[in-house]
Design an enzyme around this catalytic site. Sequence first.
Site, PDB file in Angstrom:
ATOM      1  N   ARG A  50      34.717  54.568 -44.558  1.00 19.58           N
ATOM      2  CA  ARG A  50      35.857  55.401 -44.963  1.00 19.58           C
ATOM      3  C   ARG A  50      36.235  55.085 -46.409  1.00 19.58           C
ATOM      4  O   ARG A  50      36.547  55.984 -47.194  1.00 19.58           O
ATOM      5  CB  ARG A  50      37.041  55.159 -44.018  1.00 19.58           C
ATOM      6  CG  ARG A  50      36.834  55.817 -42.645  1.00 19.58           C
ATOM      7  CD  ARG A  50      38.081  55.716 -41.785  1.00 19.58           C
ATOM      8  NE  ARG A  50      38.306  54.366 -41.299  1.00 19.58           N
ATOM      9  CZ  ARG A  50      37.997  53.944 -40.068  1.00 19.58           C
ATOM     10  NH1 ARG A  50      37.462  54.769 -39.180  1.00 19.58           N
ATOM     11  NH2 ARG A  50      38.233  52.696 -39.709  1.00 19.58           N
ATOM     12  N   PHE A  56      34.556  65.811 -36.782  1.00 22.32           N
ATOM     13  CA  PHE A  56      34.862  64.789 -35.774  1.00 22.32           C
ATOM     14  C   PHE A  56      35.841  63.784 -36.393  1.00 22.32           C
ATOM     15  O   PHE A  56      35.598  62.585 -36.428  1.00 22.32           O
ATOM     16  CB  PHE A  56      33.598  64.075 -35.284  1.00 22.32           C
ATOM     17  CG  PHE A  56      32.489  65.008 -34.871  1.00 22.32           C
ATOM     18  CD1 PHE A  56      32.484  65.568 -33.604  1.00 22.32           C
ATOM     19  CD2 PHE A  56      31.456  65.327 -35.747  1.00 22.32           C
ATOM     20  CE1 PHE A  56      31.454  66.427 -33.212  1.00 22.32           C
ATOM     21  CE2 PHE A  56      30.430  66.185 -35.367  1.00 22.32           C
ATOM     22  CZ  PHE A  56      30.420  66.737 -34.098  1.00 22.32           C
ATOM     23  N   ASP A  64      38.445  68.480 -35.377  1.00 22.40           N
ATOM     24  CA  ASP A  64      38.246  67.699 -34.151  1.00 22.40           C
ATOM     25  C   ASP A  64      38.619  68.596 -32.978  1.00 22.40           C
ATOM     26  O   ASP A  64      39.452  69.504 -33.119  1.00 22.40           O
ATOM     27  CB  ASP A  64      39.101  66.426 -34.145  1.00 22.40           C
ATOM     28  CG  ASP A  64      38.542  65.364 -33.199  1.00 22.40           C
ATOM     29  OD1 ASP A  64      37.899  64.410 -33.676  1.00 22.40           O
ATOM     30  OD2 ASP A  64      38.757  65.500 -31.963  1.00 22.40           O
ATOM     31  N   SER A  65      38.027  68.331 -31.826  1.00 21.70           N
ATOM     32  CA  SER A  65      38.353  69.138 -30.647  1.00 21.70           C
ATOM     33  C   SER A  65      39.552  68.589 -29.890  1.00 21.70           C
ATOM     34  O   SER A  65      40.023  69.211 -28.937  1.00 21.70           O
ATOM     35  CB  SER A  65      37.137  69.208 -29.714  1.00 21.70           C
ATOM     36  OG  SER A  65      36.726  67.904 -29.372  1.00 21.70           O
ATOM     37  N   ASP A  85      30.577  62.443 -38.138  1.00 20.81           N
ATOM     38  CA  ASP A  85      30.699  61.202 -37.360  1.00 20.81           C
ATOM     39  C   ASP A  85      30.946  61.553 -35.897  1.00 20.81           C
ATOM     40  O   ASP A  85      32.042  61.337 -35.374  1.00 20.81           O
ATOM     41  CB  ASP A  85      31.836  60.339 -37.928  1.00 20.81           C
ATOM     42  CG  ASP A  85      31.950  59.005 -37.209  1.00 20.81           C
ATOM     43  OD1 ASP A  85      30.939  58.548 -36.635  1.00 20.81           O
ATOM     44  OD2 ASP A  85      33.047  58.415 -37.221  1.00 20.81           O
ATOM     45  N   CYS A 135      26.279  56.880 -33.472  1.00 21.61           N
ATOM     46  CA  CYS A 135      26.746  55.639 -32.844  1.00 21.61           C
ATOM     47  C   CYS A 135      26.109  55.499 -31.462  1.00 21.61           C
ATOM     48  O   CYS A 135      26.639  54.821 -30.587  1.00 21.61           O
ATOM     49  CB  CYS A 135      28.266  55.592 -32.774  1.00 21.61           C
ATOM     50  SG  CYS A 135      28.990  56.905 -31.797  1.00 21.61           S
TER      51      CYS A 135
HETATM   52  N1  SAH Z   1      35.403  59.509 -37.738  1.00 23.49           N
HETATM   53  C1  SAH Z   1      36.452  59.050 -36.844  1.00 23.49           C
HETATM   54  C2  SAH Z   1      35.934  58.723 -35.459  1.00 23.49           C
HETATM   55  C3  SAH Z   1      35.229  59.874 -34.756  1.00 23.49           C
HETATM   56  S1  SAH Z   1      35.113  59.654 -33.037  1.00 23.49           S
HETATM   57  C4  SAH Z   1      37.179  57.884 -37.488  1.00 23.49           C
HETATM   58  O1  SAH Z   1      36.762  57.409 -38.556  1.00 23.49           O
HETATM   59  O2  SAH Z   1      38.163  57.418 -36.919  1.00 23.49           O
HETATM   60  C5  SAH Z   1      34.478  61.177 -32.507  1.00 23.49           C
HETATM   61  C6  SAH Z   1      35.493  62.319 -32.429  1.00 23.49           C
HETATM   62  O3  SAH Z   1      34.769  63.491 -32.087  1.00 23.49           O
HETATM   63  C7  SAH Z   1      36.595  62.203 -31.399  1.00 23.49           C
HETATM   64  O4  SAH Z   1      37.820  62.277 -32.048  1.00 23.49           O
HETATM   65  C8  SAH Z   1      36.399  63.418 -30.466  1.00 23.49           C
HETATM   66  O5  SAH Z   1      37.644  63.997 -30.085  1.00 23.49           O
HETATM   67  C9  SAH Z   1      35.626  64.360 -31.335  1.00 23.49           C
HETATM   68  N2  SAH Z   1      34.746  65.331 -30.678  1.00 23.49           N
HETATM   69  C10 SAH Z   1      33.871  65.127 -29.664  1.00 23.49           C
HETATM   70  N3  SAH Z   1      33.150  66.253 -29.437  1.00 23.49           N
HETATM   71  C11 SAH Z   1      33.570  67.183 -30.330  1.00 23.49           C
HETATM   72  C12 SAH Z   1      33.185  68.530 -30.619  1.00 23.49           C
HETATM   73  N4  SAH Z   1      32.216  69.141 -29.927  1.00 23.49           N
HETATM   74  N5  SAH Z   1      33.824  69.173 -31.620  1.00 23.49           N
HETATM   75  C13 SAH Z   1      34.805  68.566 -32.312  1.00 23.49           C
HETATM   76  N6  SAH Z   1      35.183  67.279 -32.109  1.00 23.49           N
HETATM   77  C14 SAH Z   1      34.583  66.600 -31.126  1.00 23.49           C
END
Ligand code: SAH
Length: 399
Positions: free
Chosen positions: A214, A230, A252-253, A303, A343
């Site tokens: 980040r 995400f 994000d979803s 991510d 991950c």
């Molecule tokens: N980059 C973030 C962590 C991401 S975790 C950080 O630095 O804190 C992964 C995220 O993906 C979660 O918040 C989850 O809600 C989201 N997610 C999972 N599937 C998804 C999709 N199909 N579309 C959008 N978001 C999604």
Amino acid sequence: MATLILAPGRERSVLRRHPWIFAGSVDRLEGRARPGDTVLVQTQGGRALGRAAFSPASQIRARMWTFGDESIDDAFFRRTVVRAVAQRRDLPELAREFGPDGGIRLLHGESDGLPGVIADRYGDVIVLQITSAGGEKWRASIADALTRATGIGRIYERSDSDVRALEGLEPRTGWLAGDGEMPRPVIDEFGVRIEVDVAGGHKTGFYLDQRDNRRLCGELARDRRVLNCFCYTGGFSLHALAGGAAEVLSIDSSGPALDMARRNLAHNPQLDAARAHWLEADVFQHLRALRAEGRKFDLIVLDPPKFAPSAAHAKSAARAYKDINLLGFRLLSPGGLLMTYSCSGGVDAGFFQGIVADAAGDAGVSARVLRRLSAGADHAVGLAFPEGEYLKGLLVRAE
Ligand code: SAH
């Protein structure tokens, strides 16, 4: 103490100090042991290999506590926790995380000699997550050892990971030591303030493993149009804003995650909120919509969640990674930067790079790897435990 005797020739990985003993490597158990009990581990020939926690419900039938002959007792956990904390204190790059509003992983499971035990510290709260029968048996000792090693008396348990079922363990959450309101510590990550929903957030509340990435995102963001896919509670987005991004679109979803992201933006009044846009949507669908609109971005972060928890899911995961990376490359402006991650334990770094290369090829983009990315130093991985290296990323520049 019962003795776990390995099948002929099955001691090799233990001799290399890999902590897992699979059911197929076990010949027999001599004596009685209940879940989490400590057992002696021996070769067929009677050579002692160390002591492990027995887990009859799991395919990972035992997890090594020690490769020596030390007793597994309160003192063992005190020593092990003190060592894990001291190793982190020794690293200058982690020094600021020991300040009052630091965020740091203190115990990283197998890699710290504590299989199935994770501890993350957010300010004055430690969040403990236990996913092994052995950790479960010793949870009070581990919590006590954490308090002694850090002086932090408030420990919240988030032992609600799905993998507990594989160990025959029920989910458990709540205060393990200390008490108070639902903990919502605010940490300071290189000048960006981030609130952590310990009780309701993902995992232990936050993704500390991406801290350095980040920051890198912030360093790269100046004057760029940023797309953060995400975004969870907005970590990469806030750093991009702090780094002077022209605009940041975050997707994000999860509605609750986005609510927290907006709160986090409010925690950082120094940032230009007018440049931030939050969108609740499915990334797979919305990237297609952005492409149809002809949008372009100069820095894209991908991510996603874990698509492949194990190697068995690698193929379907590869399709999903390829899909979003292809969409990412298509939205990238010439000279644009892509920070792309996996991950998934079941997808190793070489495989991941191949997927990203395929995606670039399909998008008709030539690109170079500027940096290989991984989790921070508080997530250091045991040399003999490659499974611990779950987070891998690439910083790629398109031509
Ligand atoms: N980059 C973030 C962590 C991401 S975790 C950080 O630095 O804190 C992964 C995220 O993906 C979660 O918040 C989850 O809600 C989201 N997610 C999972 N599937 C998804 C999709 N199909 N579309 C959008 N978001 C999604």
